[in-house]
Design an enzyme around this catalytic site. Sequence first.
Site, PDB file in Angstrom:
ATOM      1  N   LYS A 117      46.701  40.851  37.231  1.00  0.00           N
ATOM      2  CA  LYS A 117      45.344  41.374  37.407  1.00  0.00           C
ATOM      3  C   LYS A 117      44.946  42.106  36.142  1.00  0.00           C
ATOM      4  O   LYS A 117      45.806  42.652  35.431  1.00  0.00           O
ATOM      5  CB  LYS A 117      45.295  42.346  38.594  1.00  0.00           C
ATOM      6  CG  LYS A 117      43.907  42.532  39.166  1.00  0.00           C
ATOM      7  CD  LYS A 117      43.509  41.353  40.057  1.00  0.00           C
ATOM      8  CE  LYS A 117      42.106  41.467  40.562  1.00  0.00           C
ATOM      9  NZ  LYS A 117      41.805  40.390  41.520  1.00  0.00           N
TER      10      LYS A 117
HETATM   11  P1  NAD Z   1      30.727  41.560  42.964  1.00  0.00           P
HETATM   12  O1  NAD Z   1      30.746  42.507  41.847  1.00  0.00           O
HETATM   13  O2  NAD Z   1      30.050  40.246  42.801  1.00  0.00           O
HETATM   14  O3  NAD Z   1      30.068  42.249  44.268  1.00  0.00           O
HETATM   15  C1  NAD Z   1      30.530  43.450  44.807  1.00  0.00           C
HETATM   16  C2  NAD Z   1      29.564  43.912  45.877  1.00  0.00           C
HETATM   17  O4  NAD Z   1      30.114  45.077  46.512  1.00  0.00           O
HETATM   18  C3  NAD Z   1      28.192  44.347  45.326  1.00  0.00           C
HETATM   19  O5  NAD Z   1      27.187  43.988  46.254  1.00  0.00           O
HETATM   20  C4  NAD Z   1      28.304  45.874  45.241  1.00  0.00           C
HETATM   21  O6  NAD Z   1      27.050  46.532  45.295  1.00  0.00           O
HETATM   22  C5  NAD Z   1      29.149  46.125  46.479  1.00  0.00           C
HETATM   23  N1  NAD Z   1      29.818  47.415  46.467  1.00  0.00           N
HETATM   24  C6  NAD Z   1      30.457  48.019  45.446  1.00  0.00           C
HETATM   25  N2  NAD Z   1      30.903  49.220  45.839  1.00  0.00           N
HETATM   26  C7  NAD Z   1      30.544  49.362  47.133  1.00  0.00           C
HETATM   27  C8  NAD Z   1      30.705  50.375  48.079  1.00  0.00           C
HETATM   28  N3  NAD Z   1      31.336  51.497  47.776  1.00  0.00           N
HETATM   29  N4  NAD Z   1      30.194  50.185  49.334  1.00  0.00           N
HETATM   30  C9  NAD Z   1      29.549  49.054  49.651  1.00  0.00           C
HETATM   31  N5  NAD Z   1      29.369  48.045  48.774  1.00  0.00           N
HETATM   32  C10 NAD Z   1      29.855  48.206  47.545  1.00  0.00           C
HETATM   33  O7  NAD Z   1      32.262  41.366  43.368  1.00  0.00           O
HETATM   34  P2  NAD Z   1      32.924  40.156  44.142  1.00  0.00           P
HETATM   35  O8  NAD Z   1      33.390  39.158  43.154  1.00  0.00           O
HETATM   36  O9  NAD Z   1      32.050  39.737  45.258  1.00  0.00           O
HETATM   37  O10 NAD Z   1      34.235  40.855  44.727  1.00  0.00           O
HETATM   38  C11 NAD Z   1      34.211  41.603  45.924  1.00  0.00           C
HETATM   39  C12 NAD Z   1      35.630  41.807  46.403  1.00  0.00           C
HETATM   40  O11 NAD Z   1      36.242  40.546  46.627  1.00  0.00           O
HETATM   41  C13 NAD Z   1      36.569  42.549  45.462  1.00  0.00           C
HETATM   42  O12 NAD Z   1      37.472  43.318  46.217  1.00  0.00           O
HETATM   43  C14 NAD Z   1      37.321  41.436  44.769  1.00  0.00           C
HETATM   44  O13 NAD Z   1      38.582  41.848  44.285  1.00  0.00           O
HETATM   45  C15 NAD Z   1      37.476  40.461  45.919  1.00  0.00           C
HETATM   46  N6  NAD Z   1      37.739  39.093  45.499  1.00  0.00           N
HETATM   47  C16 NAD Z   1      36.856  38.451  44.680  1.00  0.00           C
HETATM   48  C17 NAD Z   1      37.131  37.152  44.316  1.00  0.00           C
HETATM   49  C18 NAD Z   1      36.171  36.352  43.471  1.00  0.00           C
HETATM   50  O14 NAD Z   1      36.409  35.163  43.308  1.00  0.00           O
HETATM   51  N7  NAD Z   1      35.109  36.937  42.976  1.00  0.00           N
HETATM   52  C19 NAD Z   1      38.320  36.526  44.741  1.00  0.00           C
HETATM   53  C20 NAD Z   1      39.178  37.214  45.594  1.00  0.00           C
HETATM   54  C21 NAD Z   1      38.867  38.502  45.966  1.00  0.00           C
END
Ligand code: NAD
Length: 465
Positions: A117
């Site tokens: 990571k």
């Molecule tokens: P992103 O940056 O596209 O979106 C994150 C969202 O969460 C945004 O809408 C933001 O406003 C919101 N957010 C942030 N802090 C917050 C809070 N305290 N309360 C409520 N909402 C909040 O990120 P993403 O790529 O969608 O990733 C989201 C999660 O999924 C993360 O934990 C990431 O590790 C996990 N994840 C992502 C992927 C991927 O392919 N992008 C893969 C596996 C896991």
Amino acid sequence: MKRTETQALIESVMSGLAERSDFLGIEDDEKRRFVCGSAKEILKTTDKVIKSYIRVSTEKDGIVRIPAYRVQHNNISGFYKGGIRFSEFVNEAEVENLAILMTLKNALHRLPYGGAKGGVHVDPRKFTEKELNLISKKYVQRFSRDIGPNHDIPAPDLGTNEKIVDWMVGEFKTIHPGEQYLGSFTGKSVENGGARGRREATGRGTFLSYSWMLDEWAGLHANGNDINRHKQWETLKSLREQTENGEPIRVAVQGFGNVGGVAALEAYTYSKYQHKVVAVSDRFTTLYHSEGLDIEKLIEYTKKGRDLPSNSEHLKQAGVEAEIKPVTDVLIVDTDVLILAAIEDQIHQDNMEEVKAGVLVEGANAPISLEADDYFERNGTIVIPDILANAGGVIVSYLEWKQSRVTELFTEEEIIADMSKQMIETLKNVYDSYFSSVDQTMRNTCFTLSLERLTGLLYRHGKLF
Ligand code: NAD
């Protein structure tokens, strides 16, 4: 779930495996305990933690110094693999926890990758595009010896996207002329060799982990034979009955980014069983509507880089009917399903009793503490854990990496079909095992299947003497 909790769970699952006389075909109890003890020490230890500082000159504050990390947990299953996040909450313990979870996730889904990571301690919203470009390039410069297509392959995560990954690939190519640069990152734009459907893959897979259980898996086990997890089974059955009686299943989604936005849209458009999305949130607002929110309009509204509507004027612009609630309300609204797709540590001892959903799906990594997990297990709530639910992205990343090696672009249909097939294989394995067992959480089931595979590989590679 914090790093110490992940490590504690590894410890307890490994102790259980050591007592299983059929494990690894080692009948001698002493030898098996020794082998499992060695595997436990290896998997509790991270291979490499690299910390660096990125210095950039900003318009507002002049030179700023930004901590940046790459953590490589374990590569017994294959090359290190894991996203890079840009967030003001990034710290070493969190990045390490996420790297460990990647090792477990890749092993659970039988992908030929280990776990890693990356993280940069910045709030990307506070920097100009030019500054973000500099930060992205400097990240690659700092870690250029540690990443590469045959060693450690990053991808986007929280706060990063295909544009940032494209910049990083460009920098990798400049630093390593002549190297196979397309395979050095996944999550690139399609024009730059990315896989079609990669952006949507995690959100789609997250919803699939739930919808497949509700529809296919529960359908296959409709007679209830071989079910020992009776309370959870009742939860699932009552959801099916609810829609069969014409009442849509209510869904709430925390986080409206890459994962949450797509998962919400999947729920909104799912045709087999009727669903309505009653709440969504981002870091500032929860929107609630008991009759269901118009997710297509909200996606359209947020497409231009905007947050969710947070006042009546914004709602009018979006053409959406909704009540504006405090940001954490999304966790406790009246709903049947809650998809967590934002950040870590959202449900814990202090708020677990207020959660009303009967099914919790971890699209985000580590949003539920171990204590809350145990609590939900006891009261019949189904928790579909992160390493199972949010693997769609890394599965498609694998396909992207494969396509970079043959310089061929798979169609979106091929990609989604491959991803769904691979995910369903693991979902079936986990659900069969979990619902027929008597005393473990689904997270425990997932950790057991992963650790069996990892220990098997370590043993066969001769690492456990
Ligand atoms: P992103 O940056 O596209 O979106 C994150 C969202 O969460 C945004 O809408 C933001 O406003 C919101 N957010 C942030 N802090 C917050 C809070 N305290 N309360 C409520 N909402 C909040 O990120 P993403 O790529 O969608 O990733 C989201 C999660 O999924 C993360 O934990 C990431 O590790 C996990 N994840 C992502 C992927 C991927 O392919 N992008 C893969 C596996 C896991």
